[in-house]
Design a protein around this motif. Structure first.
Motif, PDB file in Angstrom:
ATOM      1  N   SER A 146      14.322  -5.282  15.240  1.00 14.46           N
ATOM      2  CA  SER A 146      13.405  -5.153  14.105  1.00 14.46           C
ATOM      3  C   SER A 146      13.045  -3.691  13.843  1.00 14.46           C
ATOM      4  O   SER A 146      12.865  -3.287  12.686  1.00 14.46           O
ATOM      5  CB  SER A 146      12.142  -5.980  14.347  1.00 14.46           C
ATOM      6  N   LEU A 147      12.953  -2.894  14.905  1.00 10.69           N
ATOM      7  CA  LEU A 147      12.662  -1.470  14.744  1.00 10.69           C
ATOM      8  C   LEU A 147      13.837  -0.727  14.117  1.00 10.69           C
ATOM      9  O   LEU A 147      13.659   0.108  13.222  1.00 10.69           O
ATOM     10  CB  LEU A 147      12.314  -0.837  16.092  1.00 10.69           C
ATOM     11  N   VAL A 148      15.044  -1.023  14.597  1.00  9.18           N
ATOM     12  CA  VAL A 148      16.251  -0.373  14.064  1.00  9.18           C
ATOM     13  C   VAL A 148      16.375  -0.644  12.568  1.00  9.18           C
ATOM     14  O   VAL A 148      16.630   0.264  11.759  1.00  9.18           O
ATOM     15  CB  VAL A 148      17.505  -0.860  14.814  1.00  9.18           C
ATOM     16  N   MET A 155      14.502   0.514   4.054  1.00 11.29           N
ATOM     17  CA  MET A 155      13.273  -0.176   4.461  1.00 11.29           C
ATOM     18  C   MET A 155      12.139   0.840   4.545  1.00 11.29           C
ATOM     19  O   MET A 155      11.644   1.301   3.530  1.00 11.29           O
ATOM     20  CB  MET A 155      13.500  -0.890   5.792  1.00 11.29           C
ATOM     21  N   ASP A 156      11.743   1.247   5.746  1.00 13.32           N
ATOM     22  CA  ASP A 156      10.644   2.199   5.898  1.00 13.32           C
ATOM     23  C   ASP A 156      11.107   3.652   5.885  1.00 13.32           C
ATOM     24  O   ASP A 156      10.290   4.565   5.804  1.00 13.32           O
ATOM     25  CB  ASP A 156       9.881   1.927   7.207  1.00 13.32           C
ATOM     26  N   ASP A 157      12.415   3.859   6.026  1.00 12.45           N
ATOM     27  CA  ASP A 157      13.008   5.206   5.952  1.00 12.45           C
ATOM     28  C   ASP A 157      12.325   6.177   6.913  1.00 12.45           C
ATOM     29  O   ASP A 157      11.716   7.157   6.504  1.00 12.45           O
ATOM     30  CB  ASP A 157      12.929   5.732   4.518  1.00 12.45           C
ATOM     31  N   ASP A 158      12.462   5.896   8.203  1.00 13.26           N
ATOM     32  CA  ASP A 158      11.852   6.763   9.215  1.00 13.26           C
ATOM     33  C   ASP A 158      12.933   7.377  10.090  1.00 13.26           C
ATOM     34  O   ASP A 158      13.973   6.761  10.337  1.00 13.26           O
ATOM     35  CB  ASP A 158      10.880   5.968  10.094  1.00 13.26           C
ATOM     36  N   VAL A 232       7.351  -9.572   2.290  1.00  9.39           N
ATOM     37  CA  VAL A 232       6.119  -9.415   1.511  1.00  9.39           C
ATOM     38  C   VAL A 232       5.584  -7.990   1.634  1.00  9.39           C
ATOM     39  O   VAL A 232       5.070  -7.424   0.664  1.00  9.39           O
ATOM     40  CB  VAL A 232       5.059 -10.441   1.969  1.00  9.39           C
ATOM     41  N   ASP A 233       5.758  -7.373   2.793  1.00 10.07           N
ATOM     42  CA  ASP A 233       5.352  -5.983   2.984  1.00 10.07           C
ATOM     43  C   ASP A 233       6.118  -5.063   2.031  1.00 10.07           C
ATOM     44  O   ASP A 233       5.549  -4.180   1.388  1.00 10.07           O
ATOM     45  CB  ASP A 233       5.595  -5.581   4.438  1.00 10.07           C
TER      46      ASP A 233
END
Length: 370
Positions: A146-148, A155-158, A232-233
C-alpha cells in the motif's frame, strides 16, 4: 453531482462527531467552532485531566502484574518479523530487479506496528505467537504494498519513505507497480502455505482458522476496506467542496484503520479466540486505527521531514482534508485522546499481563513522534 455514501459495517462502530458549521473547515479552526466529540462536552482542561487519569489507571493496571518492557518487546518482534520477511523473498533470483525492488521496499525499516499487533492479539487470546508469525509477515507485506502504490506519482506522488527514496524513485514506476502487486500476491501465499506454521498448531481447527483469517485480510484491504478509502481520498483531494467530517472518517476507517483491524483480528482468529474476544479486539483495532490516522495528520503539520522519515507538510501542500484542517490541532488532539480511551476500555476483559502489549501499543500509537 454530490457523491452518495453508504457506509460499510466497518464504520458502524465509529466515534460520532457533530457536523461542522459551514465555513469552519479551514485549517486552525476557530475556537467557536461547533465541532464537538460525542459525549464529550466537558471543559477542555477538565477532560484532559480526566483522560490522563484514565490512561494512567490503565497503564498501572497493565503493569501491576509485571513490568512490561515495551521497547524490548517491539525490538524482539521486529527482529523476528524481519527475519521472516527476509526469508520470504528470494534475493538475486530472476527476475532479479523485481525481487530486489520487493526487498528494498519491504526491508527498508519501519516500526512493524501491524505485525506486532497481530502477534499480540494471538497472545492475548491464549495462542502461541509463533502461530501468528505467517499472518504477521503477511500484513506487513500488504502494508508495504500500500505504501509503494500510495507513493506513486499517480497517487500521492512522494519521493521519501522511511527516510529513504521511494521504490519508484529507485526502480522506476513500472517496477514499483509490479513489486506492489507481487507483495500482495505473496502475502496470501505466505499465509496459506502449510510449511510456514509450527508443528504444534491444532490439526483440526487450524486450517479453518487460516481460511477465515485470509478472508478477513482480503475484505479489509479490498473494495470494502483499504482500497475504498484510497479511492474516496483521491476523489476528495483538491476538491473545492467542503469535505464533511463523516466522510473524512469514512476515508480513514477504510484507508488506514481497516488494515490495522485486519492485523488484530486475524491474530485473534489464528490464536483461537472466542467470538466475543474477536469482536472486542475488532473494536479495539478500529479505535487505534482511526487514532493512528489522527496522530498522523497532527504529525504532518507539527514535525519536520527529517523527524518523520517522509515528506512533512505533504497533506497541506496537496490540499488534502485532514483532522487538523477540519477541527484544528487542539480538537484533533482531544479526539485522539478519546479514541485511546475507547481502545483501552476494550481490553478490560482480558488477562492484564497478556493484554499489556496491546495496551502499550495503543499508547505508543497515540504518543508516537514519527
Amino acid at each position: 453531482m454530490a457523491m452518495a455514501f453508504h457506509f460499510h459495517p466497518l464504520a458502524a462502530t465509529r466515534v460520532h462527531l457533530s457536523p461542522l458549521r459551514p465555513g469552519t473547515a479551514a485549517a486552525g479552526a476557530p475556537t467557536h467552532s461547533s465541532v464537538s466529540l460525542a459525549a464529550h462536552n466537558h471543559h477542555h482542561h477538565h477532560y484532559r485531566r480526566r483522560f490522563s487519569a484514565i490512561v494512567a489507571t490503565a497503564a498501572a493496571s497493565a503493569s501491576a502484574t509485571t513490568e512490561f518492557d515495551f521497547k524490548g518487546y517491539m525490538g524482539e518482534r521486529a527482529v523476528a518479523v524481519n527475519r521472516a520477511l527476509d526469508a520470504a523473498i528470494p534475493a538475486g533470483e530472476p527476475p532479479a530487479t523485481l525481487h530486489d525492488a520487493m526487498r528494498y521496499a519491504l526491508l527498508a525499516g519501519g516500526k512493524r506496528v501491524r505485525p506486532a499487533l497481530c502477534l499480540a492479539a494471538c497472545g492475548v487470546v491464549g495462542g502461541p505467537e509463533a502461530w501468528a508469525m505467517p499472518a504477521a509477515a503477511a500484513v506487513e507485506m500488504v502494508h508495504t504494498m500500500s505504501l509503494v502504490h500510495d507513493d506513486l506519482p499517480c497517487m500521492d506522488d512522494d519521493d521519501l519513505r522511511r527516510g529513504k527514496p521511494t521504490c519508484h524513485v529507485v526502480y522506476g514506476e513500472p517496477i514499483a507497480v509490479l513489486a506492489g502487486d507481487a507483495l500482495l500476491s505473496l502475502s496470501f501465499q505466505h499465509m496459506a502455505s502449510v510449511g510456514n506454521y509450527p508443528p504444534d498448531v491444532d490439526p483440526e481447527k487450524h486450517p479453518a482458522r487460516v481460511v477465515r483469517a485470509i478472508g478477513e485480510l482480503a475484505r479489509c484491504i479490498g473494495s470494502e476496506g483499504l482500497v475504498a478509502g484510497q479511492v474516496v481520498d483521491l476523489e476528495m483531494t483538491g476538491t473545492s467542496e467542503t469535505v464533511p467530517l463523516e466522510r473524512l472518517e469514512y476515508i480513514h476507517l477504510h484507508k488506514t484503520a481497516a488494515l490495522l483491524e485486519a492485523s488484530v483480528v486475524i491474530g485473534a482468529i489464528i490464536g483461537g479466540g472466542t467470538e466475543e474476544q474477536i469482536e472486542r479486539l475488532r473494536k479495539y483495532a478500529r479505535s487505534i486505527g482511526l487514532l493512528f490516522q489522527v496522530v498522523d495528520d497532527i504529525l504532518d503539520v507539527t514535525k519536520s521531514s527529517e523527524e518523520l522519515g517522509k515528506t512533512a507538510g505533504k497533506d497541506l501542500a496537496s490540499d488534502k482534508t485532514t483532522y487538523p484542517k477540519l477541527l484544528g490541532l487542539d480538537k484533533s488532539r482531544e479526539f485522539a485522546e478519546k479514541l485511546l480511551s475507547d481502545a483501552t476500555e476494550q481490553l478490560a476483559g482480558f488477562n492484564k499481563e497478556k493484554a499489556a502489549p496491546l495496551l502499550h501499543l495503543a499508547n505508543y500509537i497515540a504518543h508516537r513522534q514519527n
